[in-house]
Design a protein around this motif. Structure first.
Motif, mmCIF file in Angstrom:
data_model
loop_
_atom_site.group_PDB
_atom_site.id
_atom_site.type_symbol
_atom_site.label_atom_id
_atom_site.label_comp_id
_atom_site.label_asym_id
_atom_site.label_seq_id
_atom_site.Cartn_x
_atom_site.Cartn_y
_atom_site.Cartn_z
ATOM 1 N N TYR A 154 0.803 -1.296 0.000
ATOM 2 C CA TYR A 154 -0.008 0.090 0.006
ATOM 3 C C TYR A 154 1.074 1.295 -0.075
ATOM 4 N N GLN A 155 0.657 2.344 -0.793
ATOM 5 C CA GLN A 155 1.398 3.443 -0.941
ATOM 6 C C GLN A 155 1.231 4.403 0.463
ATOM 7 N N ALA A 156 0.319 4.345 1.209
ATOM 8 C CA ALA A 156 0.250 4.990 2.372
ATOM 9 C C ALA A 156 -0.864 4.419 3.492
ATOM 10 N N GLY A 157 -0.626 4.847 4.520
ATOM 11 C CA GLY A 157 -1.531 4.148 5.637
ATOM 12 C C GLY A 157 -1.583 5.067 6.900
ATOM 13 N N VAL A 158 -2.198 4.647 7.966
ATOM 14 C CA VAL A 158 -2.362 5.364 9.266
ATOM 15 C C VAL A 158 -2.155 4.438 10.425
ATOM 16 N N LEU A 159 -1.419 4.959 11.493
ATOM 17 C CA LEU A 159 -1.369 4.248 12.767
ATOM 18 C C LEU A 159 -1.278 5.036 13.861
ATOM 19 N N SER A 160 -1.312 4.256 15.231
ATOM 20 C CA SER A 160 -0.949 4.893 16.254
ATOM 21 C C SER A 160 0.425 5.600 16.436
ATOM 22 N N TYR A 161 0.287 6.930 16.850
ATOM 23 C CA TYR A 161 1.593 7.376 17.064
ATOM 24 C C TYR A 161 2.584 6.805 17.942
ATOM 25 N N THR A 162 2.114 6.229 19.003
ATOM 26 C CA THR A 162 2.825 5.621 19.977
ATOM 27 C C THR A 162 3.500 4.043 19.377
ATOM 28 N N ALA A 163 2.504 3.578 18.463
ATOM 29 C CA ALA A 163 2.950 2.298 17.899
ATOM 30 C C ALA A 163 4.322 2.579 16.695
ATOM 31 N N TRP A 164 3.944 3.688 16.127
ATOM 32 C CA TRP A 164 5.185 4.065 15.186
ATOM 33 C C TRP A 164 6.420 4.279 15.941
ATOM 34 N N GLU A 165 6.461 5.147 16.975
ATOM 35 C CA GLU A 165 7.379 5.555 17.716
ATOM 36 C C GLU A 165 8.370 4.187 18.548
ATOM 37 N N ASN A 166 7.170 3.117 18.735
ATOM 38 C CA ASN A 166 7.599 1.747 19.323
ATOM 39 C C ASN A 166 8.534 1.146 18.330
ATOM 40 N N GLU A 167 7.963 1.138 17.234
ATOM 41 C CA GLU A 167 8.740 0.299 16.300
ATOM 42 C C GLU A 167 9.940 0.742 15.736
ATOM 43 N N VAL A 168 9.926 2.243 15.616
ATOM 44 C CA VAL A 168 11.188 2.759 15.098
ATOM 45 C C VAL A 168 12.221 2.713 16.211
ATOM 46 N N GLU A 169 11.825 2.775 17.485
ATOM 47 C CA GLU A 169 12.497 2.638 18.590
ATOM 48 C C GLU A 169 13.409 1.196 18.579
ATOM 49 N N SER A 170 12.230 0.284 18.281
ATOM 50 C CA SER A 170 12.958 -1.038 18.264
ATOM 51 C C SER A 170 13.862 -1.687 17.057
ATOM 52 N N GLY A 171 13.969 -0.271 16.089
ATOM 53 C CA GLY A 171 14.549 -0.995 14.801
ATOM 54 C C GLY A 171 13.771 -1.550 13.841
ATOM 55 N N ASN A 172 12.731 -1.564 13.719
ATOM 56 C CA ASN A 172 11.655 -2.413 12.897
ATOM 57 C C ASN A 172 11.208 -1.839 11.845
ATOM 58 N N VAL A 173 11.731 -0.451 11.657
ATOM 59 C CA VAL A 173 11.392 0.399 10.241
ATOM 60 C C VAL A 173 12.529 0.926 9.706
ATOM 61 N N ASP A 174 12.085 0.590 8.314
ATOM 62 C CA ASP A 174 13.225 1.201 7.402
ATOM 63 C C ASP A 174 12.777 2.478 7.074
ATOM 64 N N LEU A 175 13.516 3.511 7.494
ATOM 65 C CA LEU A 175 13.102 4.999 7.386
ATOM 66 C C LEU A 175 13.332 5.455 6.010
ATOM 67 N N ASP A 176 14.309 4.580 5.184
ATOM 68 C CA ASP A 176 14.489 5.065 3.728
ATOM 69 C C ASP A 176 13.320 4.464 2.867
ATOM 70 N N SER A 177 12.523 3.761 3.557
ATOM 71 C CA SER A 177 11.297 3.299 2.679
ATOM 72 C C SER A 177 9.921 3.877 2.941
ATOM 73 N N VAL A 178 9.867 4.320 4.334
ATOM 74 C CA VAL A 178 8.512 4.857 4.720
ATOM 75 C C VAL A 178 8.931 5.878 5.746
ATOM 76 N N GLN A 179 7.762 6.968 5.576
ATOM 77 C CA GLN A 179 7.906 7.842 6.576
ATOM 78 C C GLN A 179 6.653 8.619 7.082
ATOM 79 N N VAL A 180 6.604 9.201 8.154
ATOM 80 C CA VAL A 180 5.349 9.780 8.584
ATOM 81 C C VAL A 180 5.092 11.123 7.598
ATOM 82 N N ILE A 181 4.026 11.334 7.076
ATOM 83 C CA ILE A 181 3.807 12.774 6.219
ATOM 84 C C ILE A 181 2.757 13.572 6.969
#
Length: 287
Positions: free
Chosen positions: A187-214
């Motif tokens: 999917y090109q875009a989506g939406v989620l809880s801000y705490t879940a996003w921050e938790n995933e980023v902190e855990s190293g589970n997000v490739d920030l070269d592929s997806v970002q908050v807009i």
């Protein structure tokens, strides 16, 4: 005779009387199930120590299942999202929201996009027009931060329903999977809880070269602990107050980080009237 006694014992153990001293709770499955089990087993141990009763956490497979378990008295306490809490309290008269995270009165959703879309961060009060025409994933259909409030804001700001706005609409099931399907380009875009996003980023589970908050949504009330109104009959007078105090007094950094919350504060049903009204306006809850 032995077989009869074994059967009788099994029936007794399954009866409400035998389970009278076990407080059972659940939580909406907003992240990976294994992670949830680890998070809430520690919470069960904490509550058992504070309340001097056996406390058991049971996982559920969907947001709807958490509401069903609460309605059927399979659980007496639940960590609900805003919408699931409203649903549960409507189905079980007398049930109460008793505690919420410090962050929950001003919760937010993060709209994310695959970097290939070329979308950049939108610093505005309304949803970005650039989302129009993309493929888009919500989380669970019953998620406050992953569906209810985002859909309401999209309709309000961009003037169309999701089916009209997007080339294709999906429901990933939880916040972690929303990150995955947008990161992969499914999917090109989506939406989620801000705490879940921050938790995933902190855990190293997000490739920030592929997806970002807009875009970051305006605030709204969300998660809370809700308890059935009949727990004092089961566990004794004053149990609801003792349970509330145990939740408000939770200050172990590791326990709080598992939510993640900085602490808990009092809550009541009226705090979630906005969520109830939004759900009714979208036809997701009876008037």
């Amino acid at each position: 005779m032995l077989r009869y006694l074994s059967l009788t014992l099994a029936l007794l153990l399954a009866s409400p009387l035998a389970a009278a001293q076990t407080l059972v709770f659940t939580a909406i499955p907003d992240e990976d199930e294994t992670r949830l089990q680890q998070r809430f087993q520690a919470v069960a141990d904490y509550l058992a120590g504070e309340l001097d009763v056996e406390v058991r956490f049971i996982p559920v497979t969907s947001y709807a299942a958490s509401v069903t378990a609460f309605r059927n008295n399979q659980v007496q306490l639940a960590w609900f999202g805003g919408f699931t809490g409203v649903q549960a309290r409507q189905l079980v008269p007398g049930s109460r929201a008793i505690a919420q995270g410090v962050e929950d009165p001003d919760y937010r959703s993060y709209f994310i996009a695959n970097q290939a879309t070329g979308l950049e961060y939108h610093d505005g009060d309304t949803a970005p027009e650039g989302l129009r025409g993309l493929t888009f994933s919500f989380g669970s259909q019953s998620s406050t931060s992953g569906r209810l409030m985002p859909e309401y804001l999209l309709r309000q700001d961009l003037g169309d329903s999701p089916d009209e706005l997007f080339a294709r609409v999906g429901y990933s099931g939880n916040h972690s999977r929303t990150v995955s399907v947008v990161e992969s380009g499914a999917y090109q875009a989506g939406v989620l809880s801000y705490t879940a996003w921050e938790n995933e980023v902190e855990s190293g589970n997000v490739d920030l070269d592929s997806v970002q908050v807009i875009w970051e949504s305006p605030p709204y009330p969300d998660y809370q602990w809700t308890v059935r109104g009949d727990v004092d009959e089961r566990f004794g007078d004053g149990f609801t107050e003792r349970l509330t105090r145990a939740l408000l007094d939770m200050d172990d950094p590791e326990l709080l980080a598992s939510f993640p919350r900085s602490g808990f504060i009092p809550a009541d049903n009226e705090d979630y009237r906005e969520i109830q009204e939004v759900a009714q306006s979208l036809g997701l809850l009876d008037e």
